[in-house]
Design a protein around this motif. Structure first.
Motif, PDB file in Angstrom:
ATOM      1  N   SER A 122       0.823  -1.207   0.000  1.00 56.94           N
ATOM      2  CA  SER A 122       0.000   0.000   0.000  1.00 56.94           C
ATOM      3  C   SER A 122       0.858   1.258   0.000  1.00 56.94           C
ATOM      4  CB  SER A 122      -0.928  -0.013   1.217  1.00 56.94           C
ATOM      5  OG  SER A 122      -1.612   1.217   1.341  1.00 56.94           O
ATOM      6  N   LEU A 123       1.850   1.305   0.874  1.00 57.25           N
ATOM      7  CA  LEU A 123       2.687   2.497   0.999  1.00 57.25           C
ATOM      8  C   LEU A 123       3.591   2.700  -0.212  1.00 57.25           C
ATOM      9  CD1 LEU A 123       3.718   2.319   4.765  1.00 57.25           C
ATOM     10  CD2 LEU A 123       2.129   3.926   3.704  1.00 57.25           C
ATOM     11  N   LEU A 124       4.055   1.605  -0.830  1.00 56.57           N
ATOM     12  CA  LEU A 124       4.960   1.700  -1.972  1.00 56.57           C
ATOM     13  C   LEU A 124       4.225   1.692  -3.308  1.00 56.57           C
ATOM     14  CD1 LEU A 124       7.739  -0.764  -0.711  1.00 56.57           C
ATOM     15  CD2 LEU A 124       7.944   1.729  -0.933  1.00 56.57           C
ATOM     16  N   ASN A 125       2.894   1.595  -3.235  1.00 55.23           N
ATOM     17  CA  ASN A 125       2.071   1.580  -4.450  1.00 55.23           C
ATOM     18  C   ASN A 125       2.458   0.420  -5.369  1.00 55.23           C
ATOM     19  OD1 ASN A 125      -0.012   2.609  -6.062  1.00 55.23           O
ATOM     20  ND2 ASN A 125       1.433   3.738  -7.346  1.00 55.23           N
ATOM     21  N   LEU A 126       2.636  -0.765  -4.782  1.00 58.95           N
ATOM     22  CA  LEU A 126       2.970  -1.974  -5.529  1.00 58.95           C
ATOM     23  C   LEU A 126       1.882  -3.016  -5.328  1.00 58.95           C
ATOM     24  CD1 LEU A 126       6.772  -2.309  -4.621  1.00 58.95           C
ATOM     25  CD2 LEU A 126       5.813  -1.503  -6.792  1.00 58.95           C
ATOM     26  N   ASN A 127       1.738  -3.885  -6.312  1.00 56.50           N
ATOM     27  CA  ASN A 127       0.743  -4.952  -6.178  1.00 56.50           C
ATOM     28  C   ASN A 127       1.169  -5.981  -5.139  1.00 56.50           C
ATOM     29  OD1 ASN A 127      -0.942  -3.863  -8.131  1.00 56.50           O
ATOM     30  ND2 ASN A 127       0.070  -4.939  -9.794  1.00 56.50           N
ATOM     31  N   GLU A 128       2.455  -6.343  -5.141  1.00 56.98           N
ATOM     32  CA  GLU A 128       2.978  -7.330  -4.208  1.00 56.98           C
ATOM     33  C   GLU A 128       4.418  -7.006  -3.858  1.00 56.98           C
ATOM     34  OE1 GLU A 128       1.331 -11.634  -4.774  1.00 56.98           O
ATOM     35  OE2 GLU A 128       1.684 -10.845  -6.784  1.00 56.98           O
ATOM     36  N   VAL A 129       4.844  -7.424  -2.677  1.00 64.56           N
ATOM     37  CA  VAL A 129       6.227  -7.252  -2.242  1.00 64.56           C
ATOM     38  C   VAL A 129       6.743  -8.604  -1.760  1.00 64.56           C
ATOM     39  CG1 VAL A 129       7.784  -6.108  -0.611  1.00 64.56           C
ATOM     40  CG2 VAL A 129       5.843  -4.845  -1.581  1.00 64.56           C
ATOM     41  N   SER A 130       7.871  -9.026  -2.297  1.00 71.78           N
ATOM     42  CA  SER A 130       8.487 -10.274  -1.855  1.00 71.78           C
ATOM     43  C   SER A 130       9.037 -10.101  -0.444  1.00 71.78           C
ATOM     44  CB  SER A 130       9.624 -10.663  -2.807  1.00 71.78           C
ATOM     45  OG  SER A 130      10.367 -11.746  -2.309  1.00 71.78           O
ATOM     46  N   ILE A 131       9.053 -11.182   0.324  1.00 75.99           N
ATOM     47  CA  ILE A 131       9.561 -11.072   1.700  1.00 75.99           C
ATOM     48  C   ILE A 131      11.066 -10.839   1.723  1.00 75.99           C
ATOM     49  CG2 ILE A 131       7.694 -12.501   2.616  1.00 75.99           C
ATOM     50  CD1 ILE A 131       9.780 -14.765   2.924  1.00 75.99           C
ATOM     51  N   THR A 132      11.734 -10.988   0.560  1.00 75.48           N
ATOM     52  CA  THR A 132      13.176 -10.736   0.491  1.00 75.48           C
ATOM     53  C   THR A 132      13.504  -9.383  -0.132  1.00 75.48           C
ATOM     54  OG1 THR A 132      13.314 -11.882  -1.633  1.00 75.48           O
ATOM     55  CG2 THR A 132      13.716 -13.195   0.351  1.00 75.48           C
ATOM     56  N   ASP A 133      12.476  -8.639  -0.562  1.00 73.13           N
ATOM     57  CA  ASP A 133      12.703  -7.318  -1.158  1.00 73.13           C
ATOM     58  C   ASP A 133      13.136  -6.318  -0.099  1.00 73.13           C
ATOM     59  OD1 ASP A 133      12.123  -8.012  -3.752  1.00 73.13           O
ATOM     60  OD2 ASP A 133      10.012  -7.438  -3.629  1.00 73.13           O
ATOM     61  N   ASN A 134      14.133  -5.518  -0.435  1.00 70.72           N
ATOM     62  CA  ASN A 134      14.622  -4.477   0.461  1.00 70.72           C
ATOM     63  C   ASN A 134      13.729  -3.241   0.351  1.00 70.72           C
ATOM     64  OD1 ASN A 134      16.187  -2.112   1.386  1.00 70.72           O
ATOM     65  ND2 ASN A 134      17.897  -3.537   1.559  1.00 70.72           N
ATOM     66  N   PHE A 135      13.162  -2.817   1.465  1.00 71.01           N
ATOM     67  CA  PHE A 135      12.250  -1.669   1.506  1.00 71.01           C
ATOM     68  C   PHE A 135      12.866  -0.435   0.853  1.00 71.01           C
ATOM     69  CE2 PHE A 135      11.178   2.229   3.963  1.00 71.01           C
ATOM     70  CZ  PHE A 135       9.842   2.362   3.597  1.00 71.01           C
ATOM     71  N   PHE A 136      14.144  -0.184   1.115  1.00 69.97           N
ATOM     72  CA  PHE A 136      14.785   1.030   0.620  1.00 69.97           C
ATOM     73  C   PHE A 136      15.142   0.928  -0.858  1.00 69.97           C
ATOM     74  CE2 PHE A 136      15.486   1.003   5.199  1.00 69.97           C
ATOM     75  CZ  PHE A 136      14.952   2.236   5.527  1.00 69.97           C
ATOM     76  N   LEU A 137      15.414  -0.277  -1.344  1.00 71.65           N
ATOM     77  CA  LEU A 137      15.681  -0.445  -2.764  1.00 71.65           C
ATOM     78  C   LEU A 137      14.410  -0.404  -3.594  1.00 71.65           C
ATOM     79  CD1 LEU A 137      18.490  -3.169  -2.844  1.00 71.65           C
ATOM     80  CD2 LEU A 137      18.698  -0.686  -2.981  1.00 71.65           C
ATOM     81  N   LEU A 138      13.263  -0.547  -2.941  1.00 67.36           N
ATOM     82  CA  LEU A 138      11.976  -0.423  -3.627  1.00 67.36           C
ATOM     83  C   LEU A 138      11.494   1.025  -3.665  1.00 67.36           C
ATOM     84  CD1 LEU A 138       9.970  -3.513  -2.294  1.00 67.36           C
ATOM     85  CD2 LEU A 138      11.009  -3.209  -4.547  1.00 67.36           C
TER      86      LEU A 138
END
Length: 333
Positions: free
Chosen positions: A256-272
């Protein structure tokens, strides 16, 4: 000869002919500047658009329509015999784009405001910098998409690219057309961009397309670029779906905050595209959802859903262990 869109690459030394880069809008009889583009492997910027052609004047002006010094960026304005009279039956737009040429000795001379950003170089050539209306401002930084596209297009696997800002939080997204079978990772492309440009100019999302959408006149149509999704987004690793309840709730929050459909559990918040201001919203959502207080430092040290879930779980366990029997019963009620 080139025209119609920005030239991103320099010719190779083996090219059997000379490459000439022309620039000019329809409102100024198509060509206003022209210049030969020499092979230059070490070049850092886009190929120049050359110098003004005969009977044409080029001025680089600031917001007050004053000339800027050599090397400074401003709006490219064109004067001379090639400037059109205006737009048919569109008086308001004509008045906005065609203005009096205060630099000319001709009494009725006019300038055309192109809306393009450019700067004069010391050698008299003009460096194109992008569009005024495509300039992006993120966290106080002004970003020229053309600069990022220039670096991305140097990658051997990328045929063409376009960079835009997406979402309310204005995160950079790069749309790419891959020219061969080798697909680069997002991390590889971020490292390529930051090898030449500041960190804040690195896109947080890389979207793969079969081709870039274009307008009827052949320009890239940024308005119809698709939303990034699980299928078209380049990743550093394979997508790993949330497994636990905490991971699923965190995934919903970050998406919701990053305006993405899905976020992998290994994705780095700051790199997104996350940053400290957005991080404070993450902390507030965690407090509201899980009833625990996480520090911003913890987010920096544990920037993935998997790591953050572990931190939250430990805080929940600690909270329960310190509860009285009555508080525990209220929590379970």
């Amino acid at each position: 000869m080139t025209g119609a869109d920005t030239l991103h690459r320099y010719p190779t030394s083996t090219l059997p002919f000379e490459l000439v880069n022309n620039y000019g809008p329809t409102e100024c009889t198509v060509v206003a500047t022209s210049g030969r583009v020499r092979p230059d492997i070490a070049a850092k910027g886009l190929p120049t658009i050359g110098r003004p052609i005969a009977n044409t004047s080029i001025y680089i002006l600031d917001e007050n329509l004053q000339q800027v010094p050599t090397g400074a960026e401003g709006e490219l304005c064109i004067g001379g015999v090639g400037v059109a009279r205006g737009y048919l039956n569109r008086q308001a737009l004509t008045s906005e784009k065609f203005i009096a040429d205060r630099f000319s000795l001709e009494p009725d001379a006019r300038l055309y405001r192109t809306g393009d950003l450019a700067r004069y170089l010391d050698n008299g050539e003009i460096a194109y910098r992008g569009r005024v209306d495509e300039q992006i401002k993120i966290l106080g930084y002004r970003i020229e998409p053309a600069e990022v596209e220039r670096v991305l297009n140097r990658h051997s696997a990328i045929e063409s690219s376009v960079v835009v800002a997406r979402g309310d939080e204005k995160r950079l997204a790069a749309y790419l057309v891959i020219s061969n079978g080798k697909i680069p990772t997002a991390l590889e492309l971020r490292r390529l961009v930051t090898s030449e440009l500041p960190e804040y100019m690195a896109p947080s999302i890389f979207v793969r397309l079969d081709k870039l959408p274009t307008t009827p006149n052949g320009k890239v149509d940024r308005t119809v670029l698709p939303e990034p999704d699980l299928d078209n987004t380049l990743r550093d690793e394979s997508f790993v779906a949330p497994r636990t309840t905490i991971e699923k709730r965190l995934g919903t929050t970050l998406s919701s905050l990053l305006n993405l459909n899905e976020v992998s559990i290994t994705d780095n918040f700051f790199l997104l595209g996350g940053h400290s201001l957005l991080g404070t919203q993450v902390i507030a959502r965690i407090r509201s959802t899980f009833g625990v207080d996480l520090t911003l430092r913890a987010l920096f040290e544990s920037p993935t859903i998997a790591e953050l879930s572990s931190e939250i779980e430990n805080l929940i366990i600690a909270r329960v262990e310190n509860m009285s029997e009555e508080e525990a019963l209220q929590l379970l009620a």
